[in-house]
Design a protein around this motif. Structure first.
Motif, PDB file in Angstrom:
ATOM      1  N   GLY A 126       0.782  -1.236   0.000  1.00  0.00           N
ATOM      2  CA  GLY A 126       0.000   0.000   0.000  1.00  0.00           C
ATOM      3  C   GLY A 126       0.809   1.278   0.000  1.00  0.00           C
ATOM      4  O   GLY A 126       0.367   2.289   0.565  1.00  0.00           O
ATOM      5  N   PHE A 127       1.965   1.275  -0.638  1.00  0.00           N
ATOM      6  CA  PHE A 127       2.769   2.499  -0.695  1.00  0.00           C
ATOM      7  C   PHE A 127       2.083   3.547  -1.573  1.00  0.00           C
ATOM      8  O   PHE A 127       1.519   3.238  -2.625  1.00  0.00           O
ATOM      9  CB  PHE A 127       4.171   2.197  -1.227  1.00  0.00           C
ATOM     10  N   GLU A 128       2.175   4.805  -1.146  1.00  0.00           N
ATOM     11  CA  GLU A 128       1.589   5.909  -1.899  1.00  0.00           C
ATOM     12  C   GLU A 128       2.613   6.607  -2.789  1.00  0.00           C
ATOM     13  O   GLU A 128       2.252   7.413  -3.654  1.00  0.00           O
ATOM     14  CB  GLU A 128       0.985   6.923  -0.934  1.00  0.00           C
ATOM     15  N   LEU A 129       3.898   6.295  -2.579  1.00  0.00           N
ATOM     16  CA  LEU A 129       4.962   6.952  -3.330  1.00  0.00           C
ATOM     17  C   LEU A 129       6.229   6.116  -3.234  1.00  0.00           C
ATOM     18  O   LEU A 129       6.485   5.496  -2.197  1.00  0.00           O
ATOM     19  CB  LEU A 129       5.233   8.347  -2.745  1.00  0.00           C
ATOM     20  N   ILE A 130       7.027   6.129  -4.309  1.00  0.00           N
ATOM     21  CA  ILE A 130       8.361   5.525  -4.276  1.00  0.00           C
ATOM     22  C   ILE A 130       9.387   6.607  -4.603  1.00  0.00           C
ATOM     23  O   ILE A 130       9.222   7.354  -5.569  1.00  0.00           O
ATOM     24  CB  ILE A 130       8.484   4.360  -5.274  1.00  0.00           C
ATOM     25  N   VAL A 131      10.416   6.694  -3.783  1.00  0.00           N
ATOM     26  CA  VAL A 131      11.565   7.555  -4.065  1.00  0.00           C
ATOM     27  C   VAL A 131      12.714   6.621  -4.434  1.00  0.00           C
ATOM     28  O   VAL A 131      13.208   5.879  -3.588  1.00  0.00           O
ATOM     29  CB  VAL A 131      11.946   8.429  -2.857  1.00  0.00           C
ATOM     30  N   LYS A 132      13.115   6.647  -5.687  1.00  0.00           N
ATOM     31  CA  LYS A 132      14.111   5.668  -6.137  1.00  0.00           C
ATOM     32  C   LYS A 132      15.485   6.303  -6.301  1.00  0.00           C
ATOM     33  O   LYS A 132      15.613   7.495  -6.607  1.00  0.00           O
ATOM     34  CB  LYS A 132      13.676   5.017  -7.449  1.00  0.00           C
ATOM     35  N   ASN A 133      16.500   5.508  -6.104  1.00  0.00           N
ATOM     36  CA  ASN A 133      17.863   5.914  -6.423  1.00  0.00           C
ATOM     37  C   ASN A 133      17.941   6.167  -7.932  1.00  0.00           C
ATOM     38  O   ASN A 133      17.437   5.355  -8.715  1.00  0.00           O
ATOM     39  CB  ASN A 133      18.840   4.811  -6.013  1.00  0.00           C
ATOM     40  N   PRO A 134      18.564   7.277  -8.371  1.00  0.00           N
ATOM     41  CA  PRO A 134      18.588   7.582  -9.807  1.00  0.00           C
ATOM     42  C   PRO A 134      19.207   6.480 -10.659  1.00  0.00           C
ATOM     43  O   PRO A 134      18.843   6.314 -11.826  1.00  0.00           O
ATOM     44  CB  PRO A 134      19.427   8.863  -9.876  1.00  0.00           C
TER      45      PRO A 134
END
Length: 450
Positions: free
Chosen positions: A72-80
């Motif tokens: 149920g994640f609302e956002l992913i912050v990924k490594n570039p």
């Protein structure tokens, strides 16, 4: 730092650590998000992850389990560095989970405006020049992105009195939503990172994201000598400031009668500039334009250009070794960068080149090898570069195991008055963690010669 509530109580996945992931996870935790961090490196070998655990952040290490996306994640912050064809990213996008990079967080919390620089070549030199010009002009700049500290970490400390000068890669720019720099620069566009992007069009589209949120209140400084960059300018809503080393322009930054010009004003004589290389005039013009738009006086711009001789690993002068001038251009990770380096010198060159094989053949180097008297190769691409060297008529070509061994070999073939130049034309990842590591090893080996 702006106090924002948009992440409070949101369930967010930070994918991939390194410096940007650690900073993003810590920041989101402070902003009240429920953060989970997922990194491939096992926890026992992952001090960064262990540190996040101590802050009370949930950490999953050792693999990227696809079932994690069902939480149920609302956002992913990924490594570039994680490509969009990674199964976790593909799965997230299929589920409609937004994916951003840490630069977006930096913009959202920053009190300071951004000057953002991207392009294929010249980003680091241009970013450094802009920073130094603003500093000389007492504008209190901070530096961030690929060249400095993680952007969101800088943004936490920035105030309205600062300006954040940031170097951005295409990887980072693919993950922005609202990021909007006061001034954006696109230095140039050539083939690069096609193994990541899949096509030149996707690569160019990623670079164009630097201006996608700009309005007429912001500025886009753009290379007027390339059709692809000008196409981006035509689609941008920003106020366009062109620069050119080939044309006399009615406005913007250009060369005329031995001067660098801005909006028809003479700023500095070209022969007073310390930075070597014709290609660096592009970097100088674009950085000068950013400085002028930021209110920096000509005297401060002149002060920087009279003393600035380059950044580390980008055509960096290392030493004079018994009459041989030695330069470290380890940041030359493609052929164009090496072409620019070769064009910067008139003396005979001993060239050290090679590295990661991305599938290209290096034929574009052929016309620029006339001044190379000896060639020392290493890495996966050694046979390809040797073939082009032989075709160019270079008589002395020798292969060694690595950069460290290349240095004494290059010296053996050199004479007083020669240039010994590390300009690999390739990424470093077949043998070294980064071009910085490769360059540092080169510098150390040069000092051993002395």
């Amino acid at each position: 730092m702006r106090q924002i509530e948009s992440y409070q109580h949101k369930k967010i996945l930070v994918l991939g650590l390194a410096k940007s992931g650690v900073t993003a996870a810590t920041l989101l935790h402070k902003l009240g998000a429920f953060v989970t961090v997922n990194d491939k490196k096992p926890l026992s070998e992952n001090p960064e992850a262990q540190g996040l655990l101590e802050q009370g952040i949930k950490v999953i290490c050792g693999e990227h389990p696809i079932e994690l996306l069902d939480e149920g994640f609302e956002l992913i912050v990924k490594n570039p560095g994680i490509p969009y064809y990674n199964p976790m990213i593909e799965g997230a996008l299929e589920k409609g989970i937004p994916v951003i990079t840490e630069v977006e967080l930096a913009y959202e919390i920053s009190e300071a405006p951004f000057i953002a620089i991207t392009g294929t070549n010249g980003k680091t030199t241009t970013t450094t020049l802009v920073f130094e010009m603003l500093k000389a002009g007492k504008k209190e700049p901070l530096i961030a992105g690929n060249i400095g500290t993680v952007a969101s970490g800088v943004a936490e400390e920035a105030t309205q009195d600062n300006m954040i000068v940031i170097e951005l890669s295409s990887f980072q720019l693919m993950g922005i939503r609202s990021f909007n720099p006061k001034i954006a620069i696109i230095t140039n566009l050539y083939d690069a990172h096609l193994d990541y992007h899949g096509s030149r069009r996707e690569y160019i589209n990623a670079k164009a994201n630097i201006t996608k949120n700009q309005t007429e209140l912001e500025y886009l400084i753009i290379n007027a000598d390339q059709e692809e960059t000008m196409e981006i300018a035509r689609q941008s809503k920003a106020s366009i400031i062109p620069f050119s080393t080939k044309q006399e322009l009615t406005e913007g930054a250009f060369l005329k009668d031995g001067w660098i010009m801005f909006n028809r004003e003479k700023v500095m004589k070209i022969n007073e500039i310390a930075l070597p290389g014709v290609h660096n005039l592009e970097n100088i013009l674009s950085s000068m334009a950013a400085a002028k738009l930021s209110g920096v006086e000509n005297s401060s711009i002149q002060e920087v250009l009279r003393t600035f001789t380059g950044v580390r690993h980008r055509l960096q002068y290392v030493a004079d070794v018994n009459g041989r001038r030695v330069y470290n251009d380890s940041k030359a990770t493609n052929s164009l960068a090496t072409i620019n380096a070769l064009a910067a010198f008139e003396a005979p060159i001993i060239l050290l080149a090679g590295g990661l094989d991305r599938g290209n053949e290096f034929d574009e180097l052929l016309p620029y090898l006339k001044n190379v008297k000896s060639l020392v190769t290493f890495g996966q691409t050694a046979p390809k570069i040797e073939r082009v060297g032989a075709q160019a008529g270079i008589k002395i070509i020798n292969r060694v195991d690595n950069v460290e061994k290349a240095v004494p070999e290059a010296y053996r073939y050199s004479e007083p008055g020669d240039i010994i130049l590390l300009s690999p034309a390739c990424a470093s990842w077949d043998q070294y963690k980064s071009f910085e590591v490769r360059g540092d090893i080169f510098i150390e080996a040069v000092h051993k010669l002395k």
